[in-house]
Design a protein around this motif. Structure first.
Motif, short mmCIF file in Angstrom:
data_model
loop_
_atom_site.label_atom_id
_atom_site.label_comp_id
_atom_site.label_asym_id
_atom_site.label_seq_id
_atom_site.Cartn_x
_atom_site.Cartn_y
_atom_site.Cartn_z
N PRO A 3 -28.05 -5.70 -43.31
CA PRO A 3 -27.25 -4.76 -44.11
C PRO A 3 -28.00 -3.45 -44.32
N PRO A 4 -27.34 -2.39 -44.65
CA PRO A 4 -25.89 -2.29 -44.85
C PRO A 4 -25.13 -2.18 -43.52
N TRP A 5 -23.92 -2.74 -43.53
CA TRP A 5 -23.06 -2.70 -42.36
C TRP A 5 -22.11 -1.52 -42.45
N ASP A 6 -21.75 -0.98 -41.29
CA ASP A 6 -20.70 0.04 -41.26
C ASP A 6 -19.34 -0.65 -41.10
N GLU A 7 -18.29 0.14 -41.18
CA GLU A 7 -16.94 -0.44 -41.14
C GLU A 7 -16.67 -1.18 -39.83
N ALA A 8 -17.14 -0.66 -38.72
CA ALA A 8 -16.92 -1.32 -37.42
C ALA A 8 -17.59 -2.69 -37.39
N THR A 9 -18.79 -2.81 -37.95
CA THR A 9 -19.50 -4.08 -37.97
C THR A 9 -18.76 -5.09 -38.84
N ILE A 10 -18.25 -4.65 -39.99
CA ILE A 10 -17.50 -5.55 -40.87
C ILE A 10 -16.24 -6.04 -40.17
N ARG A 11 -15.53 -5.12 -39.50
CA ARG A 11 -14.32 -5.51 -38.78
C ARG A 11 -14.64 -6.55 -37.69
N ARG A 12 -15.71 -6.30 -36.92
CA ARG A 12 -16.11 -7.25 -35.87
C ARG A 12 -16.45 -8.61 -36.47
N PHE A 13 -17.16 -8.59 -37.59
CA PHE A 13 -17.54 -9.85 -38.24
C PHE A 13 -16.31 -10.68 -38.56
N PHE A 14 -15.29 -10.07 -39.16
CA PHE A 14 -14.11 -10.82 -39.58
C PHE A 14 -13.16 -11.15 -38.45
N THR A 15 -13.27 -10.48 -37.32
CA THR A 15 -12.39 -10.80 -36.20
C THR A 15 -13.07 -11.67 -35.15
N VAL A 44 -7.02 -9.01 -42.31
CA VAL A 44 -5.96 -8.10 -41.93
C VAL A 44 -6.52 -6.70 -41.73
N ASP A 45 -7.13 -6.13 -42.78
CA ASP A 45 -7.61 -4.75 -42.69
C ASP A 45 -8.52 -4.46 -43.88
N LEU A 46 -9.20 -3.32 -43.80
CA LEU A 46 -10.04 -2.87 -44.90
C LEU A 46 -10.15 -1.36 -44.84
N ASP A 47 -10.54 -0.76 -45.93
CA ASP A 47 -10.80 0.67 -45.97
C ASP A 47 -12.00 0.89 -46.89
N MET A 48 -13.13 1.24 -46.29
CA MET A 48 -14.36 1.42 -47.07
C MET A 48 -14.31 2.67 -47.94
N ASP A 49 -13.50 3.67 -47.55
CA ASP A 49 -13.39 4.88 -48.35
C ASP A 49 -12.50 4.67 -49.57
N GLU A 50 -11.42 3.91 -49.39
CA GLU A 50 -10.50 3.64 -50.49
C GLU A 50 -10.83 2.34 -51.21
N HIS A 51 -11.84 1.61 -50.72
CA HIS A 51 -12.39 0.42 -51.38
C HIS A 51 -11.41 -0.75 -51.50
N TRP A 52 -10.69 -1.06 -50.40
CA TRP A 52 -9.82 -2.23 -50.45
C TRP A 52 -10.04 -3.13 -49.23
N PHE A 53 -9.63 -4.39 -49.40
CA PHE A 53 -9.75 -5.41 -48.36
C PHE A 53 -8.47 -6.23 -48.39
N ALA A 54 -7.86 -6.46 -47.22
CA ALA A 54 -6.61 -7.21 -47.15
C ALA A 54 -6.76 -8.41 -46.22
N ALA A 55 -6.09 -9.50 -46.58
CA ALA A 55 -6.11 -10.72 -45.79
C ALA A 55 -4.78 -11.44 -45.96
N ARG A 106 0.28 -12.75 -48.39
CA ARG A 106 -0.57 -11.59 -48.13
C ARG A 106 -1.30 -11.21 -49.42
N ALA A 107 -2.58 -10.86 -49.29
CA ALA A 107 -3.38 -10.51 -50.47
C ALA A 107 -4.18 -9.24 -50.20
N ARG A 108 -4.40 -8.52 -51.28
CA ARG A 108 -5.21 -7.30 -51.20
C ARG A 108 -6.09 -7.22 -52.44
N GLY A 109 -7.37 -6.92 -52.22
CA GLY A 109 -8.30 -6.68 -53.30
C GLY A 109 -8.73 -5.23 -53.27
N GLN A 110 -8.91 -4.65 -54.45
CA GLN A 110 -9.23 -3.22 -54.55
C GLN A 110 -10.31 -3.02 -55.61
#
Length: 158
Positions: free
Chosen positions: A6-18, A35-46, A107-111
């Motif tokens: 760590p720290p991971w960038d957004e691409a690394t996090i996406r690869r990890f979960f896929t 499902v998706d995430l946005d590191m700038d807007e601080h949310w994670f969806a699954a 569907r769930a989203r955390g923010q």
């Protein structure tokens, strides 16, 4: 995938979960899918797909399991903000059950609502396939960096 430092960038996090299979039994049992995430807007969806193993005698998904789904997406939103640097255990959480959750895909989203130096204030939502809100939650998490976790483990001989 090799577990990167760590720290991971957004691409690394996406690869990890896929690319990495679920390694947590409860996530596998409840049918977790990134499902998706946005590191700038601080949310994670699954999405989750609880089955008959997760229901009460009424046929609805048990509330503690619903809480676990929301806790996961809220915590993942918080740890994503840190680039997966360390851990973010939940200190307190409130879940509101709005409508029964039936087995099947949800569907769930955390923010992250607010981030302090070490504390995160998060919210989470769970919807059915028709976008009907089923449950919502709020939580406070506490961030411990990778180096802090390592130090604590060494102090305890772990």
């Amino acid at each position: 995938m090799k577990f990167p430092k760590p720290p991971w960038d957004e691409a690394t996090i996406r690869r990890f979960f896929t690319e990495v299979p679920n390694q947590l039994f409860y996530a596998e049992m409840l049918g977790f899918k990134f499902v998706d995430l946005d590191m700038d807007e601080h949310w994670f969806a699954a999405t989750w797909e609880p089955d008959q193993r997760s229901v009460t005698p009424t046929g609805a998904v048990q509330g503690g399991l619903i809480t676990a789904m929301l806790d996961d997406v809220m915590s993942l939103a918080a740890i994503t903000v840190t680039g997966f640097d360390g851990v973010v255990p939940t200190l307190e959480m409130k879940t509101s059950f709005i409508s029964p959750v039936w087995p099947g895909k949800v569907r769930a989203r955390g923010q992250v609502i607010r981030k302090g130096k070490q504390f995160f204030f998060t919210e989470g939502w769970l919807w059915d396939g028709d976008d009907k809100l089923l449950a919502k939650a709020s939580a406070t998490c506490f961030h411990r960096s990778h180096s802090e976790v390592k130090r604590i483990k060494e102090e305890r001989g772990l």
